[in-house]
Write an enzyme that holds these catalytic residues in place. Structure first.
Site, short mmCIF file in Angstrom:
data_model
loop_
_atom_site.label_atom_id
_atom_site.label_comp_id
_atom_site.label_asym_id
_atom_site.label_seq_id
_atom_site.Cartn_x
_atom_site.Cartn_y
_atom_site.Cartn_z
N SER A 228 92.52 50.42 -49.78
CA SER A 228 92.33 51.01 -48.45
C SER A 228 93.67 51.04 -47.72
O SER A 228 94.56 50.23 -48.01
CB SER A 228 91.28 50.23 -47.65
N ARG A 229 93.81 51.97 -46.79
CA ARG A 229 95.13 52.27 -46.24
C ARG A 229 95.13 52.41 -44.74
O ARG A 229 94.10 52.61 -44.11
CB ARG A 229 95.62 53.60 -46.84
N ASP B 149 109.24 53.11 -48.42
CA ASP B 149 108.74 53.66 -49.69
C ASP B 149 109.71 54.61 -50.40
O ASP B 149 109.74 54.63 -51.62
CB ASP B 149 107.41 54.39 -49.42
N LYS C 153 104.52 61.56 -52.24
CA LYS C 153 104.90 61.36 -53.64
C LYS C 153 105.25 62.70 -54.32
O LYS C 153 106.17 62.77 -55.11
CB LYS C 153 103.77 60.69 -54.41
N TYR D 178 92.59 62.14 -51.21
CA TYR D 178 93.30 60.85 -51.11
C TYR D 178 94.79 61.09 -50.81
O TYR D 178 95.42 61.96 -51.42
CB TYR D 178 93.13 60.05 -52.41
N ASN E 14 106.35 44.74 -47.01
CA ASN E 14 106.56 43.45 -46.34
C ASN E 14 108.04 43.11 -46.24
O ASN E 14 108.52 42.62 -45.21
CB ASN E 14 105.84 42.32 -47.09
N GLY F 201 97.82 59.91 -51.52
CA GLY F 201 98.85 60.09 -52.54
C GLY F 201 98.72 61.39 -53.31
O GLY F 201 99.68 61.88 -53.90
N SER G 161 104.58 49.41 -57.34
CA SER G 161 103.54 49.26 -56.33
C SER G 161 102.98 47.83 -56.38
O SER G 161 102.91 47.24 -57.46
CB SER G 161 102.41 50.27 -56.56
N CYS H 297 104.24 45.00 -55.11
CA CYS H 297 105.21 43.90 -55.22
C CYS H 297 105.83 43.56 -53.87
O CYS H 297 106.84 42.86 -53.80
CB CYS H 297 106.30 44.23 -56.22
N HIS I 227 112.19 55.75 -55.22
CA HIS I 227 111.02 55.02 -54.73
C HIS I 227 111.50 53.68 -54.17
O HIS I 227 111.29 52.63 -54.76
CB HIS I 227 110.06 54.82 -55.90
N LYS J 279 106.98 45.74 -51.17
CA LYS J 279 108.08 46.54 -50.60
C LYS J 279 107.96 46.66 -49.09
O LYS J 279 108.94 46.48 -48.36
CB LYS J 279 108.02 47.94 -51.22
N ARG K 121 95.67 57.38 -56.32
CA ARG K 121 96.35 58.45 -57.07
C ARG K 121 95.75 58.53 -58.46
O ARG K 121 95.41 57.51 -59.06
CB ARG K 121 97.85 58.16 -57.20
C1 OXD Z 1 102.46 53.79 -54.18
C2 OXD Z 1 102.33 54.16 -52.76
O1 OXD Z 1 101.46 53.82 -54.91
O2 OXD Z 1 103.34 54.07 -52.05
O3 OXD Z 1 103.58 53.47 -54.60
O4 OXD Z 1 101.24 54.58 -52.33
MN MN Z 2 105.13 53.81 -53.16
#
Ligand code: OXD
Ligand code: MN
Length: 600
Positions: free
Chosen positions: A381-382, A284, A213, A204, A261, A206, A255, A257, A233, A259, A76
């Site tokens: 990477s996603r 998310d 978002k 991308y 998992n 985001g 981001s 931390c 969020h 979430k 982003r």
């Molecule tokens: C973030 C995402 O950056 O969920 O928070 O991609």
């Molecule tokens: Mn997010």
């Protein structure tokens, strides 16, 4: 061609808008996305032939593809993201602002003719179960097949959303073009007052999957204030207790931390034998409303996960490892010789060789000219994968009514300050706790407090209006509930004096959630401290977990001197909002400061 043949709808507002965008972008062709399997297959076929997608090993990874973005289009771009309200004050100090007329003029020059030689796809989509009172309809226009295929995973896209739009007549107008992917012409523009998003020159996720978002947080947060609900969020998870009862919580972390998992953790043995299970609703975003019963209910507006690949493995998140084995689009990861994929921190051996995220031959142990390791996958990477793939998916994901929320959990990455968990005294104090959330840079040097980034409610990059008004909205929401959720703060990242993590994290975090639920059900007492209520050490079930001697005491330690220091940073942050910061937050600030001074 008549309008009717060209467009599969009679909705004049929608047709007029699509025609207008067509005149600006000048595509060769228009294709409406119907959500059918046949159309998806056709798009995949085309994307394979143009190189937008690479087919992966269909035996090992059925229905999976790889995509590579442009090298400077991998995350982003907050500095190119704008909130375009009539008045600058309404965007607040938390956003970049551009006047709507200027924004449209600048973007129009880039969109002009951007789709020449391309097809314009029109994607009607629903965020949230189609027809639910929580849900919002959007329509994204794009010239990217990759975007279409991702939107088919992340949203409920196609004919059902279109029929719903025709019933209600209002929708978020989302215009996207990858144009030339030129970073110098990249703009991510939000017009909340016109329920409109324009995003250009990025592919991308985001920036380009506008349901995520852009709509579900920035535009939705603005609508939520107007319509008296919350767009946050936050993950949503159900915790099945030993008696079979399921309690739901939401949690907001900045981001990186953990979430995702947390949302799908597998209970540690010690708690599994007691009968705990986790049900994932979302990782998310949470949309929450006050129901007639005076409590808060939530839905996840999304239908998929757009997760970070590096670090995803069977220890961190075994359920995600299962989830991404089929019907998944991978972006910017390593392509292995056998047509499967890999990233730093994945399961198994490091592969000997492959094609890296930039499309170059890659070998294990490779270093660049300065001796730094060459990454196989981009750190951001996603994978894009359907929620329904996840073994812990909650049976209530599709329920129009959502799930009732017992607790809201805020969290940050703090090496030395915040205890493992604390509970806010009440809703107003909880809003203060959320508003003062912060994380430290992970690269902070041992023994030194790292650079602190304030990220209220983890919404700093996502609140589509002035956060001063947002805090006020949170305070007002509390007044509307007769039974508001309790608010907590957690910190999995506290270090000991040698720089080692005091808490093992990951699945062990359920031990803290168990305490949170016991507090929600008024089952146990607490210790009162200046910052909030903390657990009596014996109330955290540590069965099967060996913590070093004294670790729990250190995890729960509160140092008044450090908190008074922290308050200085909070004060500086609050002052940015000038007269728009609700006075209740200054009241909480002074109360906390007084409590800490007494304790010093
Ligand atoms: C973030 C995402 O950056 O969920 O928070 O991609
Ligand atoms: Mn997010």
């Amino acid at each position: 061609m008549s309008e009717k043949t060209k467009h599969p709808t009679n909705n004049k507002k929608l047709i007029d808008w699509v025609n207008k965008m067509e005149r600006i972008c000048k595509p060769d062709d228009i294709v409406w996305i119907d959500g059918s399997e046949a159309q998806k297959k056709q798009l995949e076929k085309e994307a394979l032939s143009t190189g937008e997608l690479i087919q992966l090993n269909q035996e090992k990874l059925p229905g999976c593809f790889l995509h590579r973005t442009a090298l400077d289009d991998v995350a982003r771009t907050e500095h190119l993201t704008y909130i375009c309200t009539k008045k600058k004050r309404d965007a607040g100090p938390n956003n970049n602002w551009m006047a709507p007329a200027t924004a449209y003029r600048k973007a129009k020059a880039i969109f002009d003719g951007a789709m020449r030689g391309r097809t314009m796809y029109v994607i009607p989509f629903s965020m949230g179960p189609v027809g639910s009172q929580f849900s919002k309809i959007g329509v994204e226009i794009t010239d990217s097949r990759y975007v279409v295929l991702n939107m088919l995973i992340m949203t409920r896209a196609g004919v059902a959303a279109l029929r719903q739009l025709e019933k209600q007549d209002h929708f978020t107008k989302c215009l996207h073009s990858k144009a030339e992917l030129d970073i110098n012409k990249r703009l991510i523009l939000h017009f909340p007052e016109e329920n409109t998003i324009w995003s250009v020159s990025s592919g991308y996720g985001g920036n380009a999957l506008l349901g995520k978002k852009c709509l579900s947080l920035r535009i939705a947060s603005f609508l939520a204030r107007k319509e008296r609900w919350l767009a946050e969020h936050m993950l949503i998870m159900g915790i099945e207790e030993p008696n079979g009862h399921i309690e739901y919580i939401t949690a907001a972390f900045p981001s990186a931390c953990g979430k995702t998992n947390l949302a799908m953790l597998l209970p540690p043995e010690g708690l599994k034998v007691k009968g705990y299970r986790i049900w994932t609703v979302g990782d998310d975003i949470a949309w929450m409303r006050v129901d007639s019963d005076g409590t808060l209910w939530a839905v996840n507006p999304e239908a998929g996960y757009f997760g970070v690949a590096p670090g995803t493995n069977s220890h961190a998140n075994p359920n995600m490892v299962e989830t991404i084995k089929k019907n998944t689009i991978y972006t910017n990861v390593l392509l292995k010789k056998d047509g499967t994929v890999w990233w730093e921190g994945a399961d198994g051996e490091v592969p000997e060789e492959g094609i890296d995220w930039q499309g170059r031959p890659w070998k294990k142990g490779m270093v660049d000219v300065s001796g730094k390791p060459v990454l196989a996958a981009h750190p951001n990477s996603r994978f894009t994968t359907p929620i329904s793939n996840c073994p812990t998916t909650s049976f209530r994901v599709e329920q129009h009514h959502g799930v009732p929320i017992s607790a809201i959990v805020f969290g940050g990455r703090r090496q030395y300050l915040a205890p493992l968990v604390f509970e806010a005294f009440n809703w107003q104090h909880g809003v203060f706790v959320g508003a003062t959330m912060a994380s430290e840079r992970t690269a902070a040097q041992m023994g030194q407090v790292g650079e602190v980034r304030r990220d209220p409610m983890a919404m700093l990059p996502f609140c589509g209006y002035n956060m001063g008004y947002y805090f006020k909205h949170w305070l007002d929401m509390g007044k509307r509930m007769t039974k508001p959720p309790k608010i907590f703060h957690v910190n999995w990242f506290r270090l000991d004096e040698t720089g080692k993590f005091l808490w093992p994290g990951f699945k062990e975090n359920l031990r803290v959630l168990e305490w949170i639920l016991e507090r929600c059900n008024n089952k146990i007492d607490v210790v009162r401290t200046p910052i909030g209520f903390i657990p009596r050490p014996t109330d955290i079930d540590l069965t099967g977990l060996k913590l070093p001697d004294g670790a729990l005491d250190k995890l729960l330690e509160i140092k008044s001197k450090d908190w008074l220091e922290e308050l200085k940073g909070v004060g500086t942050f609050f002052k940015e909002f000038k007269r728009d910061l609700p006075k209740e937050l200054w009241t909480e600030y002074i109360k906390l400061s007084n409590r800490l001074k007494v304790n010093e």
